[in-house]
Write a protein that holds these residues in place. Structure first.
Motif, PDB file in Angstrom:
ATOM      1  N   THR A  75       0.998  -1.093  -0.451  1.00 14.02           N
ATOM      2  CA  THR A  75      -0.056   0.256   0.235  1.00 14.02           C
ATOM      3  C   THR A  75       0.833   1.622  -0.061  1.00 14.02           C
ATOM      4  OG1 THR A  75      -1.249  -0.904   1.406  1.00 14.02           O
ATOM      5  CG2 THR A  75      -1.839   1.412   0.852  1.00 14.02           C
ATOM      6  N   GLN A  87      -5.525   9.447   2.702  1.00 16.04           N
ATOM      7  CA  GLN A  87      -6.346   8.133   2.585  1.00 16.04           C
ATOM      8  C   GLN A  87      -5.274   7.176   3.501  1.00 16.04           C
ATOM      9  OE1 GLN A  87      -9.451   8.638   3.652  1.00 16.04           O
ATOM     10  NE2 GLN A  87     -10.115  10.381   2.765  1.00 16.04           N
ATOM     11  N   ALA A  88      -4.026   6.684   2.106  1.00 13.41           N
ATOM     12  CA  ALA A  88      -3.412   5.527   2.903  1.00 13.41           C
ATOM     13  C   ALA A  88      -2.994   5.238   4.507  1.00 13.41           C
ATOM     14  CB  ALA A  88      -2.390   5.418   1.633  1.00 13.41           C
ATOM     15  N   HIS A 126      -5.812   4.483   6.617  1.00 15.72           N
ATOM     16  CA  HIS A 126      -5.740   3.293   6.543  1.00 15.72           C
ATOM     17  C   HIS A 126      -4.840   3.099   7.054  1.00 15.72           C
ATOM     18  CE1 HIS A 126      -6.221  -0.534   4.811  1.00 15.72           C
ATOM     19  NE2 HIS A 126      -7.090  -0.468   4.810  1.00 15.72           N
TER      20      HIS A 126
END
Lengths: 190, 190
Positions: free
Chosen positions: A159, A182-183, A186
């Motif tokens: 990711t 967002q990565a 997360h």
DNA sequence: TGTACATCAGTGAACGCGCGTTCACTGATGTAC
DNA sequence: TGTACATCAGTGAACGCGCGTTCACTGATGTAC
């Protein structure tokens, strides 16, 4: 004009460091030996006194860039309480500073698709560095069984590398930030 | 030797398709126009009857490769019940077949780090394709609010691109499989 | 519809250029006595 | 420790080669009358 052993060794290191920078910044194939040697303060002719071929330098530069990327993550962790180690490393990796400075950053993101086409030596070197990063991240999932921790780390590195690469491709600055944010969100929430 | 309009248009398409294959397989910088034109069954001289420059072809080839990658995921979905759409697309993308055939696959993984260094036009094209993929995936998180679905899709694409790229770098076949398998597991369970 | 001519897709030679690599040379460093 | 010589890091010219691009040319297609 012969240099002392110590000086020659220093020169060699300087070439490898300069190469890591140039490759990560401009790409492996797109970087010429002449350009690269002058970035190290030398002329191109001396190159083969230190290396057998461009391929050999690529492997060493890749190893060097990976080592300093790992070092950078470790340094980010040292400044935080242990419980925030993972968050610190991820935030460092997915920072806009890292995105905007490929030459000083992780070669898996800066050169990923090119390394996939490199020779065995370079890819083996990259594999070693990749596994080191996986181990470090797996160490942060210490409350999980080892195989789960490793699985989570493999996915986390995927990711991170993917998000950083994509954030550099995208032409919309806001979207680029969004990918990184967002990565990060997360990865640290999980 | 002049060809009809229709034939010329077909030739153009053939060049773009051949270019997408060659670029994704060997890299953009490493692929010469001569090589590429002969892959399309032509000699190099005719290139500039169809394109202004190599850069222009890069942008179009990238767009084409992205479009057929999206098409491939859609096709994978059509063969499944709607509830398994996400799983089907992810499995297709993270398959060992996709890993072992970069020339026919997703350019974001095959050329990611190179595209990041391409001109505005190519990167804008890649951004468009990326957003299309994000939208498709976001559609599969329909039970989430739209902004959450989009966020999850951004992360999912990052993971997919990163995992595929890394699986191609790594010299250990078992590790390569493990990267793909764990990424897939993580994406379809969530 | 037939004819004359302009257009242009595709060929292959040629352009200047930078690539990775080699080599003769220089002169300070390292070594043997 | 001093001297003579071998070693070799670094220089800059040169190598053959393939790159992206240009160009004169060919001859079938498209167009104007």
């Amino acid at each position: 004009m012969r240099k002392s052993k110590h000086e020659a060794a220093e020169t060699r290191k300087r070439i490898v460091t300069a190469a890591a920078n140039e490759f990560c910044g401009k790409g492996i194939v797109a970087t010429g030996l002449c350009e690269l040697m002058s970035a190290a303060g030398l002329t191109h002719g001396g190159f083969y006194k230190h290396f057998e071929s461009k391929d050999q330098l690529v492997a060493e530069a890749c190893a060097g860039a990976l080592a300093s990327s790992i070092e950078m993550c470790n340094a980010a962790e040292c400044n935080r309480p242990p419980s925030q180690n993972l968050a610190a490393a991820v935030a460092e990796y997915l920072s806009s500073e890292h995105r905007d400075d490929p030459s000083g950053g992780c070669p898996l993101a800066a050169l990923g698709s090119e390394i996939a086409r490199c020779d065995q030596k370079t890819r083996a070197t990259a594999t070693e560095g990749f596994l080191k990063i996986v181990d470090i991240l797996a160490g942060h999932f210490a409350d999980e069984p080892p195989d789960v921790a490793r699985a989570r780390a493999l996915v986390a590195v995927s990711t991170m590398v993917g998000a950083l690469t994509l954030s550099r491709i995208v032409t919309d600055a806001q979207l680029s930030d969004e990918i990184l944010r967002q990565a990060e969100k997360h990865l640290i929430q999980s």
